[in-house]
Design an enzyme around this catalytic site. Sequence first.
Site, PDB file in Angstrom:
ATOM      1  N   LYS A 157       0.858  -1.185   0.000  1.00  0.00           N
ATOM      2  CA  LYS A 157       0.000   0.000   0.000  1.00  0.00           C
ATOM      3  C   LYS A 157       0.888   1.227   0.000  1.00  0.00           C
ATOM      4  O   LYS A 157       1.584   1.504   0.987  1.00  0.00           O
ATOM      5  CB  LYS A 157      -0.894   0.045   1.246  1.00  0.00           C
ATOM      6  N   PRO A 158       0.895   1.978  -1.108  1.00  0.00           N
ATOM      7  CA  PRO A 158       1.696   3.201  -1.125  1.00  0.00           C
ATOM      8  C   PRO A 158       1.019   4.309  -0.324  1.00  0.00           C
ATOM      9  O   PRO A 158      -0.166   4.228  -0.006  1.00  0.00           O
ATOM     10  CB  PRO A 158       1.757   3.563  -2.605  1.00  0.00           C
ATOM     11  N   GLU A 232      10.970   0.617   9.655  1.00  0.00           N
ATOM     12  CA  GLU A 232      11.970   1.645   9.352  1.00  0.00           C
ATOM     13  C   GLU A 232      11.279   2.975   9.652  1.00  0.00           C
ATOM     14  O   GLU A 232      10.432   3.412   8.884  1.00  0.00           O
ATOM     15  CB  GLU A 232      12.394   1.495   7.892  1.00  0.00           C
ATOM     16  N   CYS A 266      14.249  10.323   6.276  1.00  0.00           N
ATOM     17  CA  CYS A 266      14.396   9.951   7.689  1.00  0.00           C
ATOM     18  C   CYS A 266      15.851   9.988   8.120  1.00  0.00           C
ATOM     19  O   CYS A 266      16.123   9.941   9.321  1.00  0.00           O
ATOM     20  CB  CYS A 266      13.755   8.593   7.956  1.00  0.00           C
ATOM     21  N   GLU A 366      11.623  15.316  15.040  1.00  0.00           N
ATOM     22  CA  GLU A 366      12.031  15.213  13.639  1.00  0.00           C
ATOM     23  C   GLU A 366      11.392  16.367  12.859  1.00  0.00           C
ATOM     24  O   GLU A 366      10.216  16.678  13.053  1.00  0.00           O
ATOM     25  CB  GLU A 366      11.542  13.867  13.096  1.00  0.00           C
TER      26      GLU A 366
HETATM   27  P1  ADP Z   1       3.668  10.798   7.387  1.00  0.00           P
HETATM   28  O1  ADP Z   1       3.058  11.451   8.576  1.00  0.00           O
HETATM   29  O2  ADP Z   1       5.040  11.271   7.079  1.00  0.00           O
HETATM   30  O3  ADP Z   1       2.797  10.752   6.171  1.00  0.00           O
HETATM   31  P2  ADP Z   1       2.900   8.136   8.098  1.00  0.00           P
HETATM   32  O4  ADP Z   1       3.581   7.166   8.992  1.00  0.00           O
HETATM   33  O5  ADP Z   1       1.587   8.692   8.534  1.00  0.00           O
HETATM   34  O6  ADP Z   1       3.944   9.281   7.819  1.00  0.00           O
HETATM   35  O7  ADP Z   1       2.686   7.502   6.651  1.00  0.00           O
HETATM   36  C1  ADP Z   1       3.480   6.483   6.105  1.00  0.00           C
HETATM   37  C2  ADP Z   1       2.578   5.415   5.537  1.00  0.00           C
HETATM   38  O8  ADP Z   1       1.804   4.895   6.611  1.00  0.00           O
HETATM   39  C3  ADP Z   1       1.580   5.879   4.479  1.00  0.00           C
HETATM   40  O9  ADP Z   1       1.449   4.869   3.495  1.00  0.00           O
HETATM   41  C4  ADP Z   1       0.290   6.021   5.262  1.00  0.00           C
HETATM   42  O10 ADP Z   1      -0.848   5.812   4.469  1.00  0.00           O
HETATM   43  C5  ADP Z   1       0.446   4.881   6.253  1.00  0.00           C
HETATM   44  N1  ADP Z   1      -0.387   5.046   7.462  1.00  0.00           N
HETATM   45  C6  ADP Z   1      -0.753   6.176   8.089  1.00  0.00           C
HETATM   46  N2  ADP Z   1      -1.530   5.908   9.167  1.00  0.00           N
HETATM   47  C7  ADP Z   1      -1.644   4.561   9.225  1.00  0.00           C
HETATM   48  C8  ADP Z   1      -2.310   3.655  10.098  1.00  0.00           C
HETATM   49  N3  ADP Z   1      -3.018   4.092  11.136  1.00  0.00           N
HETATM   50  N4  ADP Z   1      -2.196   2.331   9.846  1.00  0.00           N
HETATM   51  C9  ADP Z   1      -1.477   1.894   8.804  1.00  0.00           C
HETATM   52  N5  ADP Z   1      -0.832   2.687   7.952  1.00  0.00           N
HETATM   53  C10 ADP Z   1      -0.896   4.012   8.140  1.00  0.00           C
END
Ligand code: ADP
Length: 463
Positions: A157-158, A232, A266, A366
Amino acid sequence: MSDKIEVKNPATGEVIATIAADNPKSVNAKLKAGYEAFKTFSKTTAYERAALLNHWAELILEHQEELATIMTKENGKPLKEAVGEVISTASYLTWFAEEAKRLYGRTIPAGTNNKRLMVTRQGIGLVAAITPWNFPAAMMTRKAGPALAAGCTFIVKPAEDTPLTMIRLVELAHKAGIPTDVVQIVNGRGADIGPLFTGSPYVRKITFTGSTPVGKLLIQQSAETMKGVSMELGGHAPFIVCEDADIDYVVTQAIASKFRNAGQTCICANRFLVHEAVIDEFSEKFAQAAKALKVGNGLEEGVEVGPVINKKGFDKIVAQIEDAKAKGATLLAGGTTHFDNEKGFYFVNPTVLGNVTLDMKIMQEETFGPVAPITPFKSDEEAIEIANSTPFGLAAYFFTDNYKRGIYFQENLDFGILGWNDGLPTAAQAPFGGMKESGIGSEGGTEGIEPYLQTKYLSIAGL
Ligand code: ADP
């Protein structure tokens, strides 16, 4: 669950595509298909899998202009950086294509003559990956490469901000001959898709690159079905400059480490710790170099710093600058922004802050933006103490031509990735991973395939 995702160009705010989001039914069907596909794909030889990975890498390189342009449009990074990412995206596949052929087992001397003891390793099963927007392509192959090399099937899932590069990458995987159920993509909001991955009995492993809070949540959710996890997560990299370092050279590395991807990686340098004897010289030269960087739309020739990804990221960066200023920091470069809430684009000019103290938010959280705070240190012990005073432990940099000091930093910095006189340490053949709250496991290198393998022990008796 919304059924559509609008993808915007962060340099203009313009909607460049609207894609369909998956729903629980379609996600579960894909997970089941990935699970079923493992039964046959795991039986292919390492040589067959290596050939598929190499072919995929060739197609990625053939389409590098196209992929890089898509990436710049949805992520904002300068085109030259996007091309660099596409090349590194392919390098993870070619590296792990070779590692596939080296998944050795072992035999163990038995305690009696009538026994033989054997250890083999095999792919863990269906791997579900969640990836971030800052490296829309490389973060995928760094996971898919070792997963496929090990004989696993893979679903990704991107990030919602940058799905288009990934959609094209997956098409190229299929064009390369990788079966459609072996590499799959689902689109949707993280909070919607995450629990479907972690709760599924079909998934044996969760691999994630993203923020530390989401990483913690995924670990908690994965505990229920005892899935393997690779994480990561966030960083807060110290960048230590000793007084014996070649300051002009250090400035080139500091610019690369801090402003690449508009500071949104990161492992970006987040705290500049500079020996008091050279802090004035370093600050002046670094600020001058930061001011000279060309900011703009990454598709334009010569642009070196693009927009930040979205309003959420922008607000956090601006809040850190304001907090630092309120607590006495001085602006040595930048500090200015260019944004339009209505259109939805956000630029932060490369910013360098002097007179920084450790109580400022930017020295603790960060930043994920093009802002460089500089603070002095007097001794190597003090530099280590400041550097390690964070829950994060991803990357750290130190600059010295003195080998005793270098080894002292290497041995005492609590970080998983170290750059000694090197602001850009990442390579497909080297392990990338954090200590403390920066993560679990390494990606890349010979280490990078381990999380996708399980060990099987066989005892043969009666000989
Ligand atoms: P950022 O705040 O930099 O966008 P995230 O950790 O929120 O970093 O996002 C990284 C990835 O994690 C994205 O693919 C996002 O869709 C996913 N993501 C965000 N919230 C959740 C969640 N509650 N469960 C699973 N994946 C998530």
